[in-house]
Design an enzyme around this catalytic site. Sequence first.
Site, mmCIF file in Angstrom:
data_model
loop_
_atom_site.group_PDB
_atom_site.id
_atom_site.type_symbol
_atom_site.label_atom_id
_atom_site.label_comp_id
_atom_site.label_asym_id
_atom_site.label_seq_id
_atom_site.Cartn_x
_atom_site.Cartn_y
_atom_site.Cartn_z
ATOM 1 N N TYR A 11 -4.877 8.142 -6.100
ATOM 2 C CA TYR A 11 -4.073 7.267 -5.808
ATOM 3 C C TYR A 11 -4.503 6.832 -4.303
ATOM 4 C CZ TYR A 11 0.471 5.527 -4.165
ATOM 5 O OH TYR A 11 1.386 4.891 -3.847
ATOM 6 N N LYS A 18 -5.053 2.940 -2.736
ATOM 7 C CA LYS A 18 -3.975 2.478 -1.538
ATOM 8 C C LYS A 18 -5.023 2.228 -0.117
ATOM 9 C CE LYS A 18 -0.483 2.092 -3.740
ATOM 10 N NZ LYS A 18 0.109 0.487 -4.154
ATOM 11 N N SER A 66 0.792 -0.987 0.020
ATOM 12 C CA SER A 66 0.011 -0.044 -0.027
ATOM 13 C C SER A 66 0.877 1.265 0.061
ATOM 14 C CB SER A 66 -0.904 -0.129 1.136
ATOM 15 O OG SER A 66 -1.761 1.047 1.024
#
Length: 278
Positions: free
Chosen positions: A149, A153, A135
Amino acid sequence: MIKQQRNWLITGCSSGLGYALAKYLITSGEQVFATARNAKDLNKLVEGHDNAYALTLDVTCTADIEGAIEFVNQHGGVDVLVNNAGYGYIAAIEEADEKDYRQLFETNLFGLIALTRKVLPSMRKKGSGHIINISSIGGMIGNPGSGFYAATKFAVIGFSESLSKEVESLGIKVTAVLPGPFRTDWAGRSLQAAKHPIEAYKETVHDRVKSLNQQSGQQVGDPIRAAKAIIYAVNSAHPPLHLVLGKPGLEMVQEKIVSLSDELTKWTDITLSADYPD
């Protein structure tokens, strides 16, 4: 050196953390199945080693996933899966192109899920295995321009937490790795940005992109030391579910915990007011 050779399947090995991890494991005597979208990019990594294989694997391609798993199964199956493939994308929520952020999700999240699902049956039958999902600190902290993004994650962490509770009793371990700033290509040539920037986001987003580009290659995080930390966790009898890597990342997560705790305390009365009265 290792006590017993294990099979490691690692995605995204052409550079950065994936490359460093694969290289260290190969020299340590583990059997490594290093993958990249083009296996030729890994020739130098595996050359001269009979315990290393280079496989073509685009995590968004079902045929590639099935082919890689079949190959590893012919050599005893996956003992440790490292879902490392992914990239950065910086854009304000409003200015992002739908095609770009959908592709980001396909690579950073859905590819990881697909590959994980493919290794679970054999791990379940063996009653052992370890899944490492890479992650990011961006999986706990959202910053300007990192909305998409961060969404991928954050999802990786949630996925890992749920998975760990499903497979712990089956002998399978799960660790979500959260690197902070590391000296890889993430903030350099690999970083993608909005194709149609909106001037209103210059100070909050565009200036941050420039800053990230300028800092690329100067981050304090060492990919080789990160690789050693991941291996240490895998070798641990009780590996962590969340493994933060690097001092900047640790400080950011600690600040997030304090901030969240303060916010919960401040709004406790309103929070509790949402329940039915006793």
